[in-house]
Design a protein around this motif. Structure first.
Motif, PDB file in Angstrom:
ATOM      1  N   ALA A  16      15.490  -2.616  15.313  1.00  0.00           N
ATOM      2  CA  ALA A  16      15.045  -2.652  13.915  1.00  0.00           C
ATOM      3  C   ALA A  16      16.173  -3.140  13.002  1.00  0.00           C
ATOM      4  O   ALA A  16      15.938  -3.939  12.082  1.00  0.00           O
ATOM      5  N   CYS A  17      17.391  -2.681  13.260  1.00  0.00           N
ATOM      6  CA  CYS A  17      18.530  -3.128  12.456  1.00  0.00           C
ATOM      7  C   CYS A  17      18.787  -4.620  12.646  1.00  0.00           C
ATOM      8  O   CYS A  17      19.051  -5.346  11.676  1.00  0.00           O
ATOM      9  N   ARG A  18      18.695  -5.087  13.879  1.00  0.00           N
ATOM     10  CA  ARG A  18      18.915  -6.512  14.154  1.00  0.00           C
ATOM     11  C   ARG A  18      17.850  -7.366  13.462  1.00  0.00           C
ATOM     12  O   ARG A  18      18.162  -8.417  12.891  1.00  0.00           O
ATOM     13  N   LEU A  19      16.612  -6.904  13.522  1.00  0.00           N
ATOM     14  CA  LEU A  19      15.537  -7.661  12.876  1.00  0.00           C
ATOM     15  C   LEU A  19      15.678  -7.630  11.356  1.00  0.00           C
ATOM     16  O   LEU A  19      15.424  -8.637  10.684  1.00  0.00           O
ATOM     17  N   PHE A  20      16.066  -6.469  10.820  1.00  0.00           N
ATOM     18  CA  PHE A  20      16.255  -6.372   9.366  1.00  0.00           C
ATOM     19  C   PHE A  20      17.287  -7.391   8.890  1.00  0.00           C
ATOM     20  O   PHE A  20      17.054  -8.135   7.929  1.00  0.00           O
ATOM     21  N   PHE A  21      18.438  -7.438   9.555  1.00  0.00           N
ATOM     22  CA  PHE A  21      19.502  -8.332   9.106  1.00  0.00           C
ATOM     23  C   PHE A  21      19.159  -9.797   9.373  1.00  0.00           C
ATOM     24  O   PHE A  21      19.585 -10.678   8.627  1.00  0.00           O
ATOM     25  N   PHE A  22      18.370 -10.062  10.428  1.00  0.00           N
ATOM     26  CA  PHE A  22      17.929 -11.444  10.653  1.00  0.00           C
ATOM     27  C   PHE A  22      17.039 -11.906   9.514  1.00  0.00           C
ATOM     28  O   PHE A  22      17.257 -12.981   8.930  1.00  0.00           O
ATOM     29  N   PHE A  23      16.031 -11.110   9.181  1.00  0.00           N
ATOM     30  CA  PHE A  23      15.117 -11.498   8.107  1.00  0.00           C
ATOM     31  C   PHE A  23      15.796 -11.433   6.747  1.00  0.00           C
ATOM     32  O   PHE A  23      15.454 -12.205   5.846  1.00  0.00           O
ATOM     33  N   PHE A  24      16.748 -10.518   6.595  1.00  0.00           N
ATOM     34  CA  PHE A  24      17.514 -10.479   5.346  1.00  0.00           C
ATOM     35  C   PHE A  24      18.315 -11.769   5.180  1.00  0.00           C
ATOM     36  O   PHE A  24      18.435 -12.303   4.072  1.00  0.00           O
ATOM     37  N   ARG A  25      18.850 -12.276   6.278  1.00  0.00           N
ATOM     38  CA  ARG A  25      19.654 -13.503   6.219  1.00  0.00           C
ATOM     39  C   ARG A  25      18.789 -14.713   5.881  1.00  0.00           C
ATOM     40  O   ARG A  25      19.166 -15.529   5.036  1.00  0.00           O
ATOM     41  N   ILE A  26      17.647 -14.855   6.538  1.00  0.00           N
ATOM     42  CA  ILE A  26      16.808 -16.032   6.283  1.00  0.00           C
ATOM     43  C   ILE A  26      15.962 -15.862   5.026  1.00  0.00           C
ATOM     44  O   ILE A  26      15.422 -16.835   4.512  1.00  0.00           O
ATOM     45  N   GLY A  27      15.869 -14.616   4.537  1.00  0.00           N
ATOM     46  CA  GLY A  27      15.074 -14.368   3.334  1.00  0.00           C
ATOM     47  C   GLY A  27      15.622 -15.047   2.089  1.00  0.00           C
ATOM     48  O   GLY A  27      14.892 -15.262   1.117  1.00  0.00           O
ATOM     49  N   TRP A  28      16.904 -15.402   2.119  1.00  0.00           N
ATOM     50  CA  TRP A  28      17.507 -16.103   0.975  1.00  0.00           C
ATOM     51  C   TRP A  28      17.121 -17.576   0.947  1.00  0.00           C
ATOM     52  O   TRP A  28      17.355 -18.261  -0.041  1.00  0.00           O
ATOM     53  N   PHE A  29      16.537 -18.063   2.033  1.00  0.00           N
ATOM     54  CA  PHE A  29      16.243 -19.499   2.128  1.00  0.00           C
ATOM     55  C   PHE A  29      14.794 -19.730   2.557  1.00  0.00           C
ATOM     56  O   PHE A  29      14.508 -20.571   3.403  1.00  0.00           O
ATOM     57  N   THR A  30      13.866 -18.978   1.975  1.00  0.00           N
ATOM     58  CA  THR A  30      12.458 -19.075   2.366  1.00  0.00           C
ATOM     59  C   THR A  30      11.710 -20.112   1.537  1.00  0.00           C
ATOM     60  O   THR A  30      10.536 -19.924   1.223  1.00  0.00           O
ATOM     61  N   PHE A  31      12.372 -21.184   1.179  1.00  0.00           N
ATOM     62  CA  PHE A  31      11.700 -22.259   0.458  1.00  0.00           C
ATOM     63  C   PHE A  31      10.668 -22.902   1.391  1.00  0.00           C
ATOM     64  O   PHE A  31      10.951 -23.178   2.544  1.00  0.00           O
ATOM     65  N   GLY A  32       9.485 -23.140   0.847  1.00  0.00           N
ATOM     66  CA  GLY A  32       8.440 -23.736   1.675  1.00  0.00           C
ATOM     67  C   GLY A  32       7.403 -22.739   2.129  1.00  0.00           C
ATOM     68  O   GLY A  32       6.461 -23.090   2.826  1.00  0.00           O
ATOM     69  N   GLY A  33       7.572 -21.460   1.745  1.00  0.00           N
ATOM     70  CA  GLY A  33       6.559 -20.473   2.056  1.00  0.00           C
ATOM     71  C   GLY A  33       6.648 -19.951   3.478  1.00  0.00           C
ATOM     72  O   GLY A  33       7.671 -20.070   4.157  1.00  0.00           O
ATOM     73  N   GLY A  34       5.519 -19.385   3.925  1.00  0.00           N
ATOM     74  CA  GLY A  34       5.476 -18.720   5.216  1.00  0.00           C
ATOM     75  C   GLY A  34       5.758 -19.609   6.401  1.00  0.00           C
ATOM     76  O   GLY A  34       6.306 -19.163   7.417  1.00  0.00           O
ATOM     77  N   TRP A  35       5.415 -20.895   6.302  1.00  0.00           N
ATOM     78  CA  TRP A  35       5.620 -21.790   7.431  1.00  0.00           C
ATOM     79  C   TRP A  35       7.096 -22.001   7.719  1.00  0.00           C
ATOM     80  O   TRP A  35       7.485 -22.233   8.872  1.00  0.00           O
ATOM     81  N   ASN A  36       7.921 -21.916   6.709  1.00  0.00           N
ATOM     82  CA  ASN A  36       9.364 -22.017   6.922  1.00  0.00           C
ATOM     83  C   ASN A  36       9.864 -20.833   7.744  1.00  0.00           C
ATOM     84  O   ASN A  36      10.722 -20.978   8.624  1.00  0.00           O
ATOM     85  N   ILE A  37       9.314 -19.655   7.484  1.00  0.00           N
ATOM     86  CA  ILE A  37       9.684 -18.467   8.239  1.00  0.00           C
ATOM     87  C   ILE A  37       9.270 -18.619   9.695  1.00  0.00           C
ATOM     88  O   ILE A  37      10.017 -18.280  10.618  1.00  0.00           O
ATOM     89  N   VAL A  38       8.050 -19.106   9.907  1.00  0.00           N
ATOM     90  CA  VAL A  38       7.567 -19.313  11.272  1.00  0.00           C
ATOM     91  C   VAL A  38       8.490 -20.273  12.026  1.00  0.00           C
ATOM     92  O   VAL A  38       8.798 -20.069  13.203  1.00  0.00           O
ATOM     93  N   ALA A  39       8.929 -21.321  11.331  1.00  0.00           N
ATOM     94  CA  ALA A  39       9.817 -22.292  11.963  1.00  0.00           C
ATOM     95  C   ALA A  39      11.128 -21.651  12.391  1.00  0.00           C
ATOM     96  O   ALA A  39      11.647 -21.917  13.489  1.00  0.00           O
ATOM     97  N   GLN A  40      11.684 -20.789  11.550  1.00  0.00           N
ATOM     98  CA  GLN A  40      12.956 -20.151  11.880  1.00  0.00           C
ATOM     99  C   GLN A  40      12.799 -19.097  12.970  1.00  0.00           C
ATOM    100  O   GLN A  40      13.686 -18.925  13.818  1.00  0.00           O
TER     101      GLN A  40
END
Length: 206
Positions: A16-40
Protein backbone atom coordinates in the motif's frame (compact mmCIF):
# COMPACT_ATOMS: atom_id res chain seq x y z
CA UNK A 1 3.21 -11.61 -7.65
CA UNK A 2 1.13 -13.71 -5.26
CA UNK A 3 -2.63 -13.05 -4.85
CA UNK A 4 -3.46 -10.55 -2.13
CA UNK A 5 -5.62 -13.16 -0.36
CA UNK A 6 -2.38 -14.93 0.58
CA UNK A 7 -0.63 -11.77 1.77
CA UNK A 8 -0.06 -10.90 5.41
CA UNK A 9 -1.18 -7.53 6.71
CA UNK A 10 2.46 -6.50 6.82
CA UNK A 11 2.90 -7.32 3.13
CA UNK A 12 -0.31 -5.45 2.29
CA UNK A 13 0.89 -2.44 4.29
CA UNK A 14 4.23 -2.36 2.47
CA UNK A 15 2.52 -2.72 -0.90
CA UNK A 16 0.00 0.00 0.00
CA UNK A 17 2.85 2.39 0.81
CA UNK A 18 4.61 1.60 -2.48
CA UNK A 19 1.42 2.15 -4.44
CA UNK A 20 0.64 5.38 -2.58
CA UNK A 21 4.04 6.89 -3.39
CA UNK A 22 3.89 5.67 -7.00
CA UNK A 23 0.53 7.34 -7.61
CA UNK A 24 1.60 10.35 -5.57
CA UNK A 25 4.61 10.73 -7.87
CA UNK A 26 2.68 10.45 -11.14
CA UNK A 27 -0.26 12.42 -9.74
CA UNK A 28 1.67 15.64 -10.34
CA UNK A 29 1.76 14.93 -14.07
CA UNK A 30 -1.74 13.62 -14.87
CA UNK A 31 -2.21 15.89 -17.87
CA UNK A 32 -4.42 14.19 -20.42
CA UNK A 33 -6.86 12.65 -17.97
CA UNK A 34 -7.32 9.02 -17.04
CA UNK A 35 -5.70 7.62 -20.17
CA UNK A 36 -2.38 9.13 -19.16
CA UNK A 37 -2.59 7.23 -15.87
CA UNK A 38 -3.36 4.00 -17.70
CA UNK A 39 -0.32 4.56 -19.90
CA UNK A 40 1.97 5.02 -16.90
CA UNK A 41 0.51 2.01 -15.07
CA UNK A 42 1.00 -0.10 -18.18
CA UNK A 43 4.62 0.94 -18.52
CA UNK A 44 5.55 0.55 -14.85
CA UNK A 45 3.55 -2.47 -13.68
CA UNK A 46 2.82 -4.43 -16.85
CA UNK A 47 5.81 -3.85 -19.09
CA UNK A 48 8.49 -3.39 -16.43
CA UNK A 49 7.44 -5.25 -13.27
CA UNK A 50 4.95 -7.74 -14.77
CA UNK A 51 2.62 -7.38 -11.80
CA UNK A 52 -0.42 -7.21 -14.09
CA UNK A 53 -1.03 -8.29 -17.67
CA UNK A 54 -2.13 -5.93 -20.42
CA UNK A 55 -5.39 -7.87 -20.66
CA UNK A 56 -6.14 -7.43 -16.95
CA UNK A 57 -5.31 -3.72 -17.11
CA UNK A 58 -7.57 -3.37 -20.13
CA UNK A 59 -10.42 -4.98 -18.19
CA UNK A 60 -9.87 -2.69 -15.20
CA UNK A 61 -9.81 0.34 -17.49
CA UNK A 62 -13.06 -0.67 -19.18
CA UNK A 63 -14.79 -1.07 -15.82
CA UNK A 64 -13.32 2.13 -14.36
CA UNK A 65 -14.30 4.11 -17.46
CA UNK A 66 -17.90 2.91 -17.21
CA UNK A 67 -18.54 3.47 -13.49
CA UNK A 68 -19.73 6.76 -11.98
CA UNK A 69 -17.00 9.12 -10.85
CA UNK A 70 -13.72 10.15 -12.42
CA UNK A 71 -11.81 7.65 -14.54
CA UNK A 72 -8.57 8.50 -12.73
CA UNK A 73 -9.98 7.69 -9.30
CA UNK A 74 -11.82 4.58 -10.46
CA UNK A 75 -8.86 3.05 -12.28
CA UNK A 76 -6.48 3.88 -9.42
CA UNK A 77 -8.72 2.15 -6.88
CA UNK A 78 -9.44 -0.88 -9.08
CA UNK A 79 -5.75 -1.32 -9.84
CA UNK A 80 -4.74 -1.07 -6.19
CA UNK A 81 -7.53 -3.42 -5.12
CA UNK A 82 -6.49 -5.90 -7.80
CA UNK A 83 -2.97 -6.04 -6.37
CA UNK A 84 -3.58 -5.82 -2.63
CA UNK A 85 -7.26 -5.56 -1.71
CA UNK A 86 -9.17 -2.66 -0.20
CA UNK A 87 -6.20 -1.18 1.69
CA UNK A 88 -4.09 -0.89 -1.47
CA UNK A 89 -7.07 0.41 -3.42
CA UNK A 90 -7.61 3.23 -0.94
CA UNK A 91 -3.87 3.99 -0.80
CA UNK A 92 -3.66 4.19 -4.60
CA UNK A 93 -6.64 6.50 -4.78
CA UNK A 94 -5.32 8.81 -2.06
CA UNK A 95 -1.91 8.93 -3.71
CA UNK A 96 -3.53 9.94 -6.97
CA UNK A 97 -5.83 12.57 -5.47
CA UNK A 98 -3.46 14.43 -3.13
CA UNK A 99 -1.28 16.11 -5.82
CA UNK A 100 -4.20 17.49 -7.90
CA UNK A 101 -5.88 18.83 -4.76
CA UNK A 102 -2.67 20.59 -3.75
CA UNK A 103 -2.19 22.01 -7.26
CA UNK A 104 -5.80 23.18 -7.44
CA UNK A 105 -5.46 24.87 -4.06
CA UNK A 106 -2.46 26.85 -5.29
CA UNK A 107 -4.08 27.67 -8.64
CA UNK A 108 -7.24 28.84 -6.89
CA UNK A 109 -5.23 31.22 -4.72
CA UNK A 110 -3.51 32.75 -7.76
CA UNK A 111 -6.17 32.07 -10.37
CA UNK A 112 -6.17 35.53 -11.89
CA UNK A 113 -2.40 35.50 -12.41
CA UNK A 114 -2.38 31.99 -13.93
CA UNK A 115 -5.29 32.75 -16.26
CA UNK A 116 -3.65 35.80 -17.80
CA UNK A 117 -0.09 34.43 -17.87
CA UNK A 118 0.97 33.88 -21.50
CA UNK A 119 3.83 31.57 -20.51
CA UNK A 120 1.48 29.22 -18.66
CA UNK A 121 -0.79 29.09 -21.71
CA UNK A 122 2.13 28.30 -24.02
CA UNK A 123 3.45 25.63 -21.66
CA UNK A 124 0.06 23.90 -21.54
CA UNK A 125 -0.03 23.68 -25.34
CA UNK A 126 3.25 21.77 -25.28
CA UNK A 127 2.15 19.57 -22.38
CA UNK A 128 -1.09 18.55 -24.11
CA UNK A 129 0.80 17.69 -27.30
CA UNK A 130 3.39 15.58 -25.46
CA UNK A 131 0.71 13.57 -23.66
CA UNK A 132 -0.77 12.22 -26.92
CA UNK A 133 2.13 9.86 -27.84
CA UNK A 134 2.26 8.57 -24.24
CA UNK A 135 -1.39 7.56 -24.42
CA UNK A 136 -0.97 6.22 -27.96
CA UNK A 137 1.95 4.01 -26.93
CA UNK A 138 -0.09 2.40 -24.14
CA UNK A 139 -3.05 1.87 -26.48
CA UNK A 140 -0.86 0.08 -29.02
CA UNK A 141 0.60 -2.14 -26.30
CA UNK A 142 -2.78 -3.14 -24.90
CA UNK A 143 -4.34 -3.59 -28.34
CA UNK A 144 -2.65 -6.99 -28.56
CA UNK A 145 -4.83 -8.18 -25.68
CA UNK A 146 -8.03 -6.71 -27.08
CA UNK A 147 -7.67 -7.93 -30.68
CA UNK A 148 -7.15 -11.67 -30.56
CA UNK A 149 -9.37 -12.36 -33.56
CA UNK A 150 -11.82 -10.65 -35.91
CA UNK A 151 -14.47 -10.38 -33.21
CA UNK A 152 -12.40 -7.76 -31.39
CA UNK A 153 -12.20 -5.61 -34.52
CA UNK A 154 -15.93 -6.02 -35.12
CA UNK A 155 -16.79 -4.88 -31.60
CA UNK A 156 -14.41 -1.91 -31.90
CA UNK A 157 -15.95 -0.77 -35.20
CA UNK A 158 -19.46 -1.12 -33.77
CA UNK A 159 -18.52 0.88 -30.64
CA UNK A 160 -16.78 3.56 -32.74
CA UNK A 161 -19.84 4.02 -34.97
CA UNK A 162 -22.16 4.27 -31.96
CA UNK A 163 -19.79 6.73 -30.27
CA UNK A 164 -19.16 9.02 -33.25
CA UNK A 165 -22.54 9.09 -34.94
CA UNK A 166 -25.02 8.29 -32.17
CA UNK A 167 -23.14 9.74 -29.15
CA UNK A 168 -23.79 6.55 -27.19
CA UNK A 169 -23.13 6.51 -23.46
CA UNK A 170 -19.90 4.83 -22.32
CA UNK A 171 -21.76 2.41 -20.08
CA UNK A 172 -24.00 1.43 -22.99
CA UNK A 173 -20.95 0.78 -25.20
CA UNK A 174 -19.39 -1.53 -22.62
CA UNK A 175 -22.68 -3.41 -22.13
CA UNK A 176 -23.14 -3.81 -25.89
CA UNK A 177 -19.55 -5.02 -26.26
CA UNK A 178 -20.07 -7.57 -23.49
CA UNK A 179 -23.32 -8.82 -25.02
CA UNK A 180 -21.81 -9.12 -28.50
CA UNK A 181 -18.87 -11.05 -27.08
CA UNK A 182 -21.16 -13.39 -25.13
CA UNK A 183 -23.48 -14.05 -28.08
CA UNK A 184 -20.81 -14.53 -30.77
CA UNK A 185 -18.18 -16.35 -28.72
CA UNK A 186 -20.86 -18.41 -26.99
CA UNK A 187 -21.63 -20.11 -30.30
CA UNK A 188 -18.09 -21.35 -30.72
CA UNK A 189 -16.75 -24.63 -29.36
CA UNK A 190 -15.03 -24.06 -26.04
CA UNK A 191 -11.65 -25.08 -27.40
CA UNK A 192 -11.81 -22.32 -30.02
CA UNK A 193 -12.43 -19.57 -27.51
CA UNK A 194 -9.73 -16.85 -27.63
CA UNK A 195 -9.25 -17.17 -23.89
CA UNK A 196 -7.72 -20.61 -24.39
CA UNK A 197 -4.41 -19.70 -25.96
CA UNK A 198 -2.07 -22.29 -27.51
CA UNK A 199 0.49 -21.67 -24.78
CA UNK A 200 -2.03 -22.40 -22.08
CA UNK A 201 -3.23 -25.52 -23.85
CA UNK A 202 0.34 -26.72 -24.21
CA UNK A 203 0.97 -26.30 -20.51
CA UNK A 204 -2.21 -28.19 -19.67
CA UNK A 205 -1.23 -31.09 -21.96
CA UNK A 206 2.19 -31.29 -20.41
Amino acid sequence: MKPYHNMTWKDKGILACRLFFFFFRIGWFTFGGGWNIVAQIQKEFSEKRHWISDEELLDLTAVGRSLPGTMIGNVSYLFGHHLGGTLCGVASTLGMLVPPVMILSIVTMFYQSFRDNIYVSRAMVGVRASVVPIIGHACLKMAKSAYRDRIGYLITILALVLCLFFHANNILLVIIGALVGIVILGRRPEEESPSSSPEKSGKERS
